[in-house]
Design a protein around this motif. Structure first.
Motif, PDB file in Angstrom:
ATOM      1  N   PHE A  43       0.834  -1.209   0.000  1.00  0.00           N
ATOM      2  CA  PHE A  43       0.000   0.000   0.000  1.00  0.00           C
ATOM      3  C   PHE A  43       0.871   1.263   0.000  1.00  0.00           C
ATOM      4  N   ILE A  44       1.893   1.270   0.865  1.00  0.00           N
ATOM      5  CA  ILE A  44       2.789   2.430   0.959  1.00  0.00           C
ATOM      6  C   ILE A  44       3.587   2.606  -0.340  1.00  0.00           C
ATOM      7  N   ILE A  46       2.824   1.646  -3.421  1.00  0.00           N
ATOM      8  CA  ILE A  46       1.959   2.099  -4.517  1.00  0.00           C
ATOM      9  C   ILE A  46       1.639   3.578  -4.390  1.00  0.00           C
ATOM     10  N   ILE A  47       1.395   4.034  -3.154  1.00  0.00           N
ATOM     11  CA  ILE A  47       1.111   5.468  -2.937  1.00  0.00           C
ATOM     12  C   ILE A  47       2.333   6.320  -3.276  1.00  0.00           C
ATOM     13  N   ASN A  48       3.511   5.797  -2.938  1.00  0.00           N
ATOM     14  CA  ASN A  48       4.746   6.572  -3.144  1.00  0.00           C
ATOM     15  C   ASN A  48       5.132   6.714  -4.614  1.00  0.00           C
ATOM     16  N   TYR A  51       3.411   9.925  -5.787  1.00  0.00           N
ATOM     17  CA  TYR A  51       3.822  11.024  -4.907  1.00  0.00           C
ATOM     18  C   TYR A  51       5.259  11.446  -5.203  1.00  0.00           C
ATOM     19  N   ASN A  52       6.164  10.491  -5.319  1.00  0.00           N
ATOM     20  CA  ASN A  52       7.559  10.818  -5.602  1.00  0.00           C
ATOM     21  C   ASN A  52       7.723  11.422  -6.996  1.00  0.00           C
ATOM     22  N   SER A  61      10.597   7.214  -7.785  1.00  0.00           N
ATOM     23  CA  SER A  61       9.302   6.721  -8.265  1.00  0.00           C
ATOM     24  C   SER A  61       9.484   5.438  -9.084  1.00  0.00           C
ATOM     25  N   THR A  68       7.021  -2.838  -6.522  1.00  0.00           N
ATOM     26  CA  THR A  68       5.630  -3.303  -6.483  1.00  0.00           C
ATOM     27  C   THR A  68       5.491  -4.768  -6.915  1.00  0.00           C
ATOM     28  N   ILE A 178       4.867   8.145   7.787  1.00  0.00           N
ATOM     29  CA  ILE A 178       4.671   6.737   7.410  1.00  0.00           C
ATOM     30  C   ILE A 178       5.457   5.817   8.347  1.00  0.00           C
TER      31      ILE A 178
END
Length: 436
Positions: A43-44, A46-48, A51-52, A61, A68, A178
Motif C-alpha cells: 500500500f505504501i 503504490i502510494i509513493n 507522490y515521488n 518513483s 511493487t 509513514i
C-alpha cells in the motif's frame, strides 16, 4: 438497526482481515504478521509511486514501481504458498538492495533513505526468526554505514534532488509520518497478538494443571479399588487351601467373586479406553448401526449384576431404529448407563430401557428406581472431577464411566443428559441422529 449494521461491518472487516493476512487456524502468528506487513508495504509503495513523481523524485518513483511486483510476489509466496521463511529472506534482500540504490537518487544522507532503512530494519526484526537477528543487524549496519562512508568520500556520486527547502519538507515529512505510523501499527498488532497467545497459553496451562490433578486422583482411586477384588480372590484361595468347603458355600463364594471380577473388569475396560483416547486421540467411525442389535449383547453382559440384586428389566426396544454411530462407542455408553443403573438400584428394583424416534433423532432412555443423583454431584456428573460413590450393594466405581459417555456422545454428534425422577431414581437420555 445500528447494532446489526455494526455487527455486519465487524464481520466484514474480520472476513477482509482473514482474506488479507490469513486465518489464525491455518496460519502461524509469524506468517500472519508478515502477511500484514507485506500488505501494508505494498500500500505504501503504490502510494509513493505517484507522490515521488509529482515531487520531482523521478528515480525514486521508478524504484518504487520496481518494488511493487517484487513485493507482490513475496506476498503471494507467503500468503498463498505459506513459505514465510523464504519470503522474509527475500523481502529483506530486495528492500535493502532497492533502498541502497535509492540512496543515491534521493539526496543521500540529506534525504529520507535513512528513515526507510530504519523502518525496513524494524519490520524485518519484527517477523524474522530469532537466529537471524544478528545477521540482519550486521547487514543493515554494513549497508547504511557503507553508503554514508561512500557519500562522505565521494559526495558527487549522490544526486542533488532538493532544489528548495520545500522539496526537503515534502519528502521528509510524509516519510517520517509513514515510519511512525507503521511502527505504531506494527507494535500494537504485535503486542495484541502476544497478549492473545499469552492468554491462550495460560488457559492451556490451567487446563493441564486441572487435568493432571484429576488424573492423580483417578489413579489413586484405581490403585485403591483394585486392591479390594485382589484381596477377595486371595482370601478365597487361602480359604480353599486351608478349609474344606461344602458345595453350597463354595458356589456362593464363587458367584460373589465372579461378580467382583466382572465389575473390576468393567472398570479396567473404561480405564484402558480412556488411556487409549488420551494417547492416540479420539477416532470415530460413523456408520449405520442397528440399535437393537447393539444393545442386546450389553443386556446379556449385565445379566449377572441384575439377577444378583433381583432387579427386573423392563425392555422396550424398537427393532426398526438405525442410527449413525460408532458401534463400539455406542455399546460403551449403553454399558456404562446400564451398569450405573444396576449399581444404584436397590434389590427388587426396576430398570427401564426404551428406544424411540423423535424427529430425525433416536432417543435411548435408561431409567432406574434407585437413589437418584444428589444436588451436589449433578454439576460434575459427566466430568473428570472424580467423586467415587458406593452402590446400593456396596459396589465401588471410580466415576470415569459417565465422563467417557459424554466424550463419546459428543464425538458421535449426539447429546446426553439426565433427570431425577419424581418417584425416585434417575433417567439418563442418549440422543443420536437417525441413519438415512
Amino acid at each position: 438497526m445500528s447494532t446489526n449494521g455494526t455487527t455486519t461491518l465487524s464481520q466484514r472487516l474480520k472476513q477482509f482481515s482473514h482474506f488479507l493476512i490469513g486465518d489464525a487456524r491455518q496460519f502461524s502468528l509469524e506468517n500472519r504478521i508478515f502477511n500484514a506487513i507485506c500488505a501494508i508495504s505494498l500500500f505504501i509503495i503504490i502510494i509513493n509511486i505517484p507522490y515521488n513523481y509529482i515531487t520531482g523524485l523521478t528515480a525514486t518513483s521508478v524504484i518504487f514501481a520496481l518494488l511493487t511486483p517484487a513485493f507482490s510476489f513475496i506476498y503471494f509466496l507467503s500468503r498463498h504458498r505459506k513459505k514465510v521463511n523464504e519470503s522474509v529472506i527475500l523481502a529483506a534482500i530486495v528492500s535493502n538492495v532497492m533502498f541502497a540504490i535509492n540512496y543515491f537518487y534521493s539526496g543521500g544522507i540529506q534525504g529520507a533513505s535513512l528513515l526507510s532503512f530504519t523502518l525496513a530494519f524494524f519490520l524485518i526484526m519484527l517477523i524474522s526468526p530469532r537466529k537471524q537477528y544478528y545477521w540482519w543487524l550486521v547487514l543493515n549496519l554494513v549497508i547504511v554505514l557503507g553508503l554514508i562512508a561512500w557519500e562522505y568520500y565521494y559526495p558527487e556520486s549522490v544526486n542533488e534532488v532538493y532544489k528548495t527547502r520545500k522539496d526537503i519538507f515534502a519528502d521528509m515529512t510524509p516519510t517520517y509520518i509513514i515510519c511512525v505510523g507503521v511502527i505504531f501499527v506494527g507494535t500494537i498488532y504485535l503486542k495484541n497478538a502476544y497478549n492473545n497467545e499469552k492468554l491462550r497459553g495460560e488457559e492451556k496451562t490451567r487446563s493441564l494443571e486441572i487435568m493432571n490433578t484429576e488424573k492423580s486422583k483417578l489413579f489413586s482411586l484405581i490403585s485403591h479399588d483394585l486392591r479390594n477384588p485382589l484381596a477377595a480372590i486371595q482370601s478365597y484361595l487361602q480359604l480353599v487351601r486351608e478349609v474344606e468347603l461344602n458345595t453350597e458355600d463354595k458356589a456362593q463364594i464363587e458367584t460373589e467373586l465372579l461378580y467382583v471380577v466382572n465389575s473390576t473388569q468393567e472398570m479396567l475396560y473404561n480405564i484402558l479406553i480412556w488411556s487409549k483416547t488420551q494417547m492416540d486421540g479420539l477416532h470415530v467411525n460413523l456408520t449405520p448401526v442397528d440399535v437393537a442389535a447393539a444393545i442386546h449383547p450389553i443386556l446379556k453382559i449385565n445379566k449377572m449384576a441384575v439377577s444378583k440384586k433381583r432387579i427386573s428389566l423392563d425392555i422396550n426396544i424398537d427393532a426398526s431404529i438405525k442410527v449413525m454411530a460408532d458401534i463400539n462407542m455406542l455399546q460403551l455408553i449403553v454399558r456404562n448407563l446400564l451398569g450405573n443403573a444396576a449399581k444404584f438400584t436397590p434389590a427388587g428394583g426396576t430398570i427401564f430401557i426404551k428406544t424411540s424416534k423423535t424427529g430425525d433423532k433416536c432417543l435411548i432412555e435408561v431409567r432406574d428406581s434407585g437413589l437418584g443423583i444428589d444436588l451436589s454431584s449433578q454439576q460434575d456428573i459427566f466430568s473428570l472431577k472424580v467423586r467415587s460413590t458406593f452402590g446400593t450393594d456396596n459396589e465401588k466405581g471410580i466415576g470415569l464411566g459417565l465422563y467417557l459417555c459424554k466424550e463419546y456422545t459428543i464425538a458421535q454428534q449426539g447429546q446426553i443428559w439426565f433427570e431425577n425422577n419424581s418417584g425416585g431414581g434417575s433417567s439418563f437420555y442418549l440422543e443420536l441422529p437417525l441413519a438415512n
